[in-house]
Design an enzyme around this catalytic site. Structure first.
Site, PDB file in Angstrom:
ATOM      1  N   THR A 193       0.659  -1.522   0.055  1.00 48.05           N
ATOM      2  CA  THR A 193       0.055  -0.098   0.217  1.00 48.05           C
ATOM      3  C   THR A 193       0.309   0.909  -0.008  1.00 48.05           C
ATOM      4  OG1 THR A 193       0.390  -0.679   2.372  1.00 48.05           O
ATOM      5  CG2 THR A 193      -2.088  -0.917   1.404  1.00 48.05           C
ATOM      6  N   GLY A 194       2.192   1.062   0.240  1.00 51.36           N
ATOM      7  CA  GLY A 194       2.882   2.448   0.950  1.00 51.36           C
ATOM      8  C   GLY A 194       3.416   2.609  -1.009  1.00 51.36           C
TER       9      GLY A 194
ATOM     10  N   ARG B 275      20.914  -5.301   3.533  1.00 52.36           N
ATOM     11  CA  ARG B 275      22.211  -4.614   1.902  1.00 52.36           C
ATOM     12  C   ARG B 275      23.579  -4.909   2.934  1.00 52.36           C
ATOM     13  NH1 ARG B 275      19.433   0.335   1.044  1.00 52.36           N
ATOM     14  NH2 ARG B 275      18.236   0.277  -0.363  1.00 52.36           N
TER      15      ARG B 275
ATOM     16  N   CYS C 288      18.586   4.351  -3.961  1.00 51.75           N
ATOM     17  CA  CYS C 288      18.151   4.996  -4.327  1.00 51.75           C
ATOM     18  C   CYS C 288      19.290   6.035  -5.111  1.00 51.75           C
ATOM     19  CB  CYS C 288      16.755   5.994  -4.626  1.00 51.75           C
ATOM     20  SG  CYS C 288      16.749   6.611  -3.311  1.00 51.75           S
TER      21      CYS C 288
ATOM     22  N   GLN D   6      17.725  15.208  -4.094  1.00 55.48           N
ATOM     23  CA  GLN D   6      16.818  14.001  -4.222  1.00 55.48           C
ATOM     24  C   GLN D   6      15.837  15.130  -4.453  1.00 55.48           C
ATOM     25  OE1 GLN D   6      20.503  12.002  -1.722  1.00 55.48           O
ATOM     26  NE2 GLN D   6      18.174  10.587  -1.577  1.00 55.48           N
TER      27      GLN D   6
ATOM     28  N   LYS E 210      25.385   5.154   3.309  1.00 53.90           N
ATOM     29  CA  LYS E 210      24.793   3.695   2.676  1.00 53.90           C
ATOM     30  C   LYS E 210      25.425   3.977   1.044  1.00 53.90           C
ATOM     31  CE  LYS E 210      20.158   3.930   4.655  1.00 53.90           C
ATOM     32  NZ  LYS E 210      18.531   3.685   4.589  1.00 53.90           N
TER      33      LYS E 210
ATOM     34  N   HIS F  11      16.208  12.298  -9.184  1.00 53.82           N
ATOM     35  CA  HIS F  11      17.730  12.519  -8.276  1.00 53.82           C
ATOM     36  C   HIS F  11      18.820  12.876  -9.548  1.00 53.82           C
ATOM     37  CE1 HIS F  11      15.253  10.869  -4.727  1.00 53.82           C
ATOM     38  NE2 HIS F  11      16.760   9.741  -4.742  1.00 53.82           N
TER      39      HIS F  11
ATOM     40  N   ASN G 121      14.539   7.828  -9.092  1.00 49.48           N
ATOM     41  CA  ASN G 121      14.040   7.080  -7.972  1.00 49.48           C
ATOM     42  C   ASN G 121      13.033   5.900  -6.889  1.00 49.48           C
ATOM     43  OD1 ASN G 121      12.603   9.842  -7.405  1.00 49.48           O
ATOM     44  ND2 ASN G 121      12.745   9.134  -6.259  1.00 49.48           N
ATOM     45  N   THR G 122      12.019   6.252  -8.293  1.00 50.20           N
ATOM     46  CA  THR G 122      11.394   5.009  -7.787  1.00 50.20           C
ATOM     47  C   THR G 122      10.699   4.037  -8.818  1.00 50.20           C
ATOM     48  OG1 THR G 122       8.992   6.415  -8.724  1.00 50.20           O
ATOM     49  CG2 THR G 122       9.709   6.605  -6.676  1.00 50.20           C
TER      50      THR G 122
END
Lengths: 375, 375, 375, 375
Positions: C13-14, C117, C156, C183, C213, C264, C352-353
């Site tokens: 749902t996100g 990761r 991302c 971003q 990261k 981004h 990014n998505t």
């Protein structure tokens, strides 16, 4: 004023609470003496509760607030009347419903929450707009057996609208009002607030419950109070207590959200009972609140309404700070002649977190204090 | 269609002209055969005239346009009828005033300019909305002695409004209309356009001449045509030629600019002559333009109007591409009962550079071609 | 492919989960067969769980997802391997930590979460960038005794960077990399997401943990795998299993948030070991991933990297949809000669998505499926 | 100061010119005595030239400027030295090239234009940063035979950068500097300015000529002056006059535009010659300009550089007004250890129309007046 009244701010870590602190910083009549917030923050200093990223405004937080220990709701209630003399509440509606009565038992509570706005013994006061409603607070006190009272301000979108409608109603009569708002994102606060994802390059043509609030509050604020006119009359009265009879007026709103940080813009059409020639409209608008100036209220701006004659004003970014955010700025004042009735159109801008929230509540507190309502 | 008609685009380097090229790219009935722009660009290929930074859209420019040599206005006029069969004009109003008649002497001209919209022998056509006005083009041809004609589209803010008003007028009658627009910045193009300085974190509650245009155009488009109904009648008629009698309707607009890239949002209140129950309103809106589907127009969307039932729609960013930007999206449909008259309220969204400009003009061209107006 | 593999989307749902559904809609190899979300949504259909306002994208939700009953995490785990063959996980990191292993016992899990990761037996795979790391999945399976595996994609912001660094490293060697990101707000999702209050007319020069990261992931993705090269070798190996030795490379990032919805932007300076003349740099960048085209992966774009020569590109709004959001767009490619070392500078844009999250994860799944990793 | 010096503002109707008027409003040393603009405005009062929509700032225009008659360039030149004592020029570069010398013949000219920045006898002065360059003005006067001089400020993006680099250079030596800017739209003014169409929901990773300017100006401002140290020495010197030897320093910039109204953000990496431990870096930055405080300059802020320790600062909207827009705000100060050299990283924010333009020029004028350079 000999000594400052000690004020507590509830909901102090949120956007509206921070606005209360800014409105009270260095205030000549009130000192910031207590802050309350959720359990998560309780027990920390206010400065620590904010952390390094919790303060939202370009103006720094008031230095006097930073060392105060944040209380939770029940701690605060225990000290009401003993540790502070007045409360400014920025709670969400559900929390306000629970917490504000316990505080109002002891001290006046000025609130931005909607929780008690629609109760029959609660006026929604705006100085200069509906002073004749203030005595309903005496009724509230008597009916509820409180030493204090709850005095909520209107919804931030109602504020600018009724400020402009009041003088038009008095001068020309109102037949119907059609309003579209273009509201700033700060009106939604931070929880949940408006996500950038939802509003950048966008308009959201709906704000839940907003239209109903504005319509009902407008009719109530412009309504007629019937009841005892002072504390003694209220004390003597039997059960047939005072009440406000809402104005019979059709108010039709469409409330939208736009990518603006602060300042609600509203386009307004008013059908009037009598002809409303522009010079008379201008005079009526500019006259609002003149009687208040004699009271010397610290938060009172030079004008409750200012008029801009440039065709492209008011604009939120340029005009929202007018009068320290306490002045409603009106522009594009035009007679409306094509609709087969007397009418006038205009665009208003009201700063939603100043006059429309914390600033307006502090002004109301100043006014009621001056009038002797603090008892 | 056996062979594609050769189309020239005037004002081809601006925002609206680029939209024409996109609307014509790969079109089954029209080929892009000529481009014209200001003297500064004339003589260069279209690709060179754009340079590395002149194309504004995320969609790439049509490959067939890039090698075309940009002409200036007078060069273009010289080739009308010989080098191309139809013109799409994205000129500013002053330039359109000068250049479009010379083109219309020879070929049909579809224009986004306001220059000729208010002439008595010029209809403002929207397929599905006022087909009965089309024969006025015969009158225009005869009166002016042109082989072609000028068919301007409405202002981009008028488009969505009249698309919604047409079915409401037919079904319920209209007594008055009050509209507030929240307009996108692309409506102002690039010269001068809307500066980021003026609109980020802001609303500008005024667009010069826009309200007058919308009000006048709405009354004209919804007005009644009286005159010859086909070319032969027009040719035979004496000087007492056709005309459009504007609808007697009060239309009151407030036009604002908001920080949105594309898509004009409009909040609309309509007082109707007859009661307008929601099911009937929905049916009326959804029925608009159904007859057009039989014509197989390439730019015709599945629906001229689509309805959204979610409370927070339409939103420009989510809904502007509906039907390729050719569908007007309507939401927040509500009866309005408190104003003492029959009424209905809604919010509409219309893509200002598609259906509201180039896309709408191409659709009109397709429709008139199909009806035999190209002669 | 004879029959589609049944895919379940977790965190459906996100924002990221919705992107998975869009990436899988009509996919030729995967069908959307299950959706999972928080307990609040469990038991409802996916359509009901979204409600009228829960879907975030202008593209409509896939019709096949709407009637599916939303499961919670434990229900989903019970059906792994029986009801679906592969999982796409858009969980937050904490939830991923708990839930993904139970799923990976049975089926391959492709995840946008950072939870695994940095585990030594988990590669961070990008097709075309580090194919030699894929066999570490065999090691992971053996070590953990799983039938499936967890294959997380990179952050991302890492994605676009390593896509560009890979060919530069191979062709010229890298001495140090200095990157500033600008971003988009969609990178923060909806919970809590970026408030409009915080980003309109603003830049936030910090994103918690992001720089660490990107720096760590870049070194890992560009590192050297040492270990068994196929499943049989992995099965036969003793405890001395495979691992990735991170690249010894100084990577220095400053990550900022800007008022952009998607895409981004990163400005990059690379000091190279060898001279990096522009034609060779162009050739290197354009060559990335050419070998992948033979595999016929449905989500593979025409180019993993495209180059723009216009001085003012890439721009997020104009270029983010390049290759369906799967292409990294590079512009402003310049030799850097003034810093006393071999260097090259450029600006990259990565969606990014899409490639940076759901799209990249689906591409990785396609690639591993084709290579036979699904077992 | 006995009597105020009479100041004329050239280019007074544009954004930068309006900023000059605001910086001079109520100034204790300068009075606004003349305004000049293009021929279109000449002959009108300044108030009329602005019209109802020409003023851009939320602060009202200075009342003393409104009745002044706008002059054109040649009229202004005729009155130099007679009608005013100092000029503040906000001209575009081409106009500045033509007009500023005629004015400098008679009076000091402080300019935001780039026209003369790169001339060998023109220093680019910032008080507190390169005071040793000021005597080059004596050389300029002698060489050109002027009573006045031209003192241009740096590009608005250079300003914040060199303010931070100066103390780092002095304390640690600089080996190379890599900077990415995120620049506000007000930097581009109104003609042509940045269109909302181009920047909403976007980043433009290029500003024409900006990177070259910043790189060259930084090296010049941090360079070494060799030449006569006062007016008498300059007068006595022969043709071998003074000059600035630019610093040999690699400066590599990427300049981008973001949707921010005011305030340029810059991410900076500096490789230093010597180790740069954070406490020493902080001390160096905070020490900049301390000697200036004794001069009592009206526009001097409490600090030229302020440091923010919160991880998410500086932010343009929250921090740009620090010190009235005259303070450079630095945050995210971090040692950079992974790049194999001594290094420090930070993010700076500089108000581009205050310290970076008009405000900085007025501060420079105050400083040179105090030092006796007005002659």
């Amino acid at each position: 004023m000999r000594q400052k009244l000690r004020a507590a701010v509830v909901g102090a870590t949120g956007v509206a609470g921070q606005q209360f602190l800014l409105a009270l910083a260095g205030h000549p009549w009130f000192s910031i003496s207590g802050v309350a917030a959720s359990e998560r923050s309780a027990g920390k200093t206010y400065g620590d509760a904010l952390g390094t990223t919790g303060w939202c405004s370009a103006s720094a937080p008031p230095a006097e607030a930073l060392p105060l220990i944040v209380q939770d709701g029940s701690q605060l209630a225990a000290g009401a009347g003993r540790d502070f003399d007045v409360v400014f509440s920025a709670l969400e509606s559900d929390a306000a419903k629970l917490i504000e009565p316990g505080l109002a038992q002891h001290v006046p509570v000025f609130s931005t929450a909607s929780a008690y706005r629609y109760e029959p013994d609660v006026p929604i006061l705006i100085p200069g707009v509906n002073p004749e409603h203030a005595p309903l607070l005496h009724v509230q006190r008597r009916r509820r057996g409180w030493k204090g009272f709850i005095a909520p301000g209107p919804n931030c979108t109602t504020t600018g609208l009724v400020i402009c409608l009041r003088p038009l109603l008095d001068a020309f009569g109102l037949r119907r009002v059609i309003m579209t708002s273009l509201q700033a994102v700060s009106g939604a606060g931070r929880t949940p607030g408006v996500l950038a994802l939802d509003i950048v390059d966008n308009v959201v043509p709906y704000i839940a419950k907003e239209e109903e609030k504005v319509e009902a509050e407008t009719r109530k604020i412009l309504g007629q109070y019937r009841g005892p006119s002072d504390a003694r009359q209220a004390a003597d009265s039997d059960g047939a207590l005072g009440q406000i009879e809402p104005l019979t007026l059709g108010v039709s709103c469409t409330c939208t959200r736009v990518p603006v940080l602060d300042g609600h813009t509203e386009t307004v059409y008013c059908a009037t009972e009598k002809p409303a020639p522009l010079p008379a409209v201008r005079q009526a608008l500019l006259g609002l609140g003149q009687a208040l100036h004699d009271l010397g209220l610290p938060s009172m701006p030079a004008q409750l309404i200012s008029l801009r004659d440039e065709p492209n004003r008011p604009q939120p970014r340029l005009d929202r700070e007018t009068g320290g955010g306490m002045t409603t700025v009106v522009g594009r004042l035009r007679p409306e002649t094509v609709l087969g009735e007397h009418g006038v159109k205009f665009v208003l801008l009201s700063h939603n977190t100043r006059m429309g929230a914390a600033g307006g509540a502090v002004l109301t507190a100043e006014w009621l204090l001056k009038l002797g309502y603090f008892g």
